[in-house]
Enzyme design. Structure first.
Site, PDB file in Angstrom:
ATOM      1  CB  CYS A 197      -0.956  -0.073   1.026  1.00  0.00           C
ATOM      2  SG  CYS A 197      -2.256   1.068   0.887  1.00  0.00           S
ATOM      3  CG  HIS A 214      -3.563  -3.617   3.223  1.00  0.00           C
ATOM      4  ND1 HIS A 214      -2.375  -3.193   4.109  1.00  0.00           N
ATOM      5  CD2 HIS A 214      -4.324  -2.665   2.749  1.00  0.00           C
ATOM      6  CE1 HIS A 214      -2.595  -1.874   4.233  1.00  0.00           C
ATOM      7  NE2 HIS A 214      -3.624  -1.249   3.250  1.00  0.00           N
ATOM      8  CD  GLU A 259      -1.117  -6.213   5.813  1.00  0.00           C
ATOM      9  OE1 GLU A 259      -1.069  -5.068   5.688  1.00  0.00           O
ATOM     10  OE2 GLU A 259      -0.936  -6.577   4.380  1.00  0.00           O
ATOM     11  N   GLY A 269      -2.874 -15.612  34.087  1.00  0.00           N
ATOM     12  CA  GLY A 269      -2.946 -15.434  32.934  1.00  0.00           C
ATOM     13  C   GLY A 269      -2.032 -16.030  31.664  1.00  0.00           C
ATOM     14  CB  VAL A 270      -1.969 -16.616  27.970  1.00  0.00           C
ATOM     15  CG1 VAL A 270      -0.990 -17.186  27.129  1.00  0.00           C
ATOM     16  CG2 VAL A 270      -3.204 -17.123  27.792  1.00  0.00           C
ATOM     17  CB  SER A 302       2.471 -14.291  34.450  1.00  0.00           C
ATOM     18  OG  SER A 302       1.064 -14.637  34.481  1.00  0.00           O
TER      19      SER A 302
END
Length: 524
Positions: free
Chosen positions: A86, A176, A178, A232-233, A235
């Site tokens: 772009c 784009h 992505e 959490g994921v 830590s």
């Protein structure tokens, strides 16, 4: 092999596109290491980085604006492949002698069909019958290609939707690749990094774990590491990785602030202390947090109080450990790559702070630990994959995101224990039914919200005047945009009925049908 997995690497220069992080994720998904840096990094940095290829991102800017960003000239002189996306294509064309014009009435936004007129190395195996669906988002467009560039794809409104100079390995795309809306966009990125840049797919979970363990052992030696474990994921994966690397030299502190999900404290202790044998100290600080939050209604003020109290409790536990162990040298944190990128953006004045979040940063001066961040170059999806390989149950790793301040920002207004207890039960019923119906994995994030208003209800022959619970579920890929999940009415009915039947303090349940934008995903 693992010692070389970051030598095959791609440099992404960020011109400010909302999609830039997606480019990096797609490159990583292709098994190739990459880093994202501002477009104005020095030529010396680019040369020392020694990329196998360079990608120029999109931008909200126009090449016609005075002072609009340009790629450093060394990008086109290093002799490595360059892909402009772009705006990246537009500045490449302008800097190499082409011409860019304002789009005017022919600007393109959204889905478009490109006609592929020449399948170069970049567009190999893209589309069907020389056509492909792509995602456009541009006003300006390239009107004249630089010398030696050839057109490879076009649309009725964009004659140079893709072009390349294969001799110099310069490639440009007006669309784009992505974003998920572009057909076979991941194949296009893979074509660039594998076939054009000749990068090997070395960036995978097994290699990353081996690399990190070797690095951690070399850095830490026989010293001790302290980790704030939230459950959490991020830590959790840091805890598992460090334990695998240094064993009992890791000590975790889990702060129970009274704002966790139902039975979460017990689950964390069972998973890490009992099952994995990690030393975890649980600091029960519910009353302390609730006392500090009493009377506070502003969401940002609540976040700051929760963050402050977390640091205070953590610091107190750290001091006890310092006395007991004779010294802790390292503090580990679950910083991940988007945190690093966003922090850099804020320092450079290129990003706006939407919400503040707490971390273990800001500890008192007497706790001068050296920081260890073994996930700081990984995206969330990469962290999750590492967690599964390290033996953390997928049900824990793939849980929906939970905010750092916990239920403190899912209880609207003042936070009270009564409200938190009600919300925990309602949220647990919601999660049970989403899992039983198969909708948990179809939604990216779902949760209940406590609303501090009462509504009249009828139970049997009696009148109930009790609280209102709101349900929120969204579908999204990148959390930058999201639409509310279109849950089946029968499922919503079942969840609502269970919550009101099983929680006597709830008289009404509502479902949030707001999308992002304009609404945020969390309510506060």
């Amino acid at each position: 092999m693992t010692q070389n997995i970051t030598q095959h690497r791609i440099l992404i220069l960020d011109f400010g596109s909302q999609y830039t992080q997606l480019i990096a994720r797609r490159v990583r998904e292709a098994g190739v290491y990459c880093e994202l840096h501002p477009f104005d990094v020095s030529s010396e940095f680019i040369q020392n980085f020694a990329p196998k290829g360079i990608i120029l991102s999109g931008s909200p800017e126009s090449v016609h604006q005075h002072g609009s960003p340009r790629a450093p000239q060394i990008v086109f002189e290093l002799g490595v492949p360059v892909l402009g996306i772009c705006y990246g294509f537009q500045t490449m064309a302008e800097q190499l002698g082409g011409q860019v014009v304002a789009g005017g009435n022919t600007a393109e936004f959204g889905q478009a069909h490109i006609d592929i007129c020449k399948q170069d190395a970049l567009l190999a195996n893209i589309g069907e019958n020389s056509r492909a669906i792509v995602w456009m988002s541009h006003g300006d467009k390239v009107a004249k290609l630089p010398e030696s560039f050839k057109t490879t794809a076009s649309t009725p409104n964009c004659p140079f939707a893709a072009a390349s100079d294969e001799a110099r390995q310069f490639y440009g795309l007006q669309f784009h690749p992505e974003v998920t809306h572009t057909q076979n966009g991941e194949q296009l990125i893979a074509n660039f990094v594998h076939n054009i840049c000749n990068c090997n797919a070395l960036w995978n979970s097994d290699n990353i774990i081996e690399l990190r363990i070797n690095e951690l052992k070399a850095k830490i030696g026989d010293k001790r590491v302290l980790l704030g474990l939230s459950g959490g994921v991020d830590s959790s994966v840091v805890a598992a990785l460090l334990h695998k690397a240094i064993g009992d030299k890791l000590i975790c502190v889990f702060v129970d602030n009274g704002l966790l999900r139902l039975n979460e404290g017990e689950q964390v202790m069972q998973m890490f202390a009992d099952n994995m044998g990690i030393r975890v100290i649980c600091a029960n600080a519910e009353s302390r947090f609730l006392t500090a939050l009493a009377g506070v209604t502003d969401p940002e003020a609540k976040r700051k109080i929760i963050g402050r109290e977390f640091i205070n409790v953590f610091a107190e536990e750290a001091r006890k450990l310092e006395h007991e162990t004779g010294g802790i040298q390292f503090l580990a944190q679950g910083t991940i790559y988007p945190d690093v990128i966003e922090s850099a953006g804020q320092k450079n004045g290129k990003a706006h702070v939407i919400k503040s979040h707490h971390n273990v940063g800001g500890l008192p001066d007497d706790l001068a630990f050296e920081l260890i961040e073994p996930l700081r170059d990984l995206f969330k999806d990469e962290v999750r994959k590492l967690g599964v390989v390290l033996g953390i149950p997928p049900a824990m790793i793939y849980r929906h995101p939970f905010p750092g301040p916990g239920l403190g920002v899912r209880i609207l207004g003042e936070v009270k224990k009564e409200y938190a207890d009600i919300l925990r039960l309602a949220d647990d019923i919601f999660m049970q039914e989403l899992r039983a119906s198969g909708w948990y994995d179809k939604t990216a994030q779902a949760f209940a919200v406590f609303m501090p208003v009462k509504s009249v209800g009828v139970v049997g022959d009696g009148r109930r005047y009790a609280w209102v619970i709101a349900l929120r579920a969204v579908e999204t890929v990148d959390f930058m945009t999201a639409r509310f999940a279109h849950l089946p009415y029968d499922l919503v009915d079942k969840i609502s009925t269970r919550i009101m039947n099983e929680i006597s303090d709830v008289a009404r349940v509502v479902y949030d049908v707001s999308s992002k934008p304009p609404a945020t995903i969390e309510w506060e």
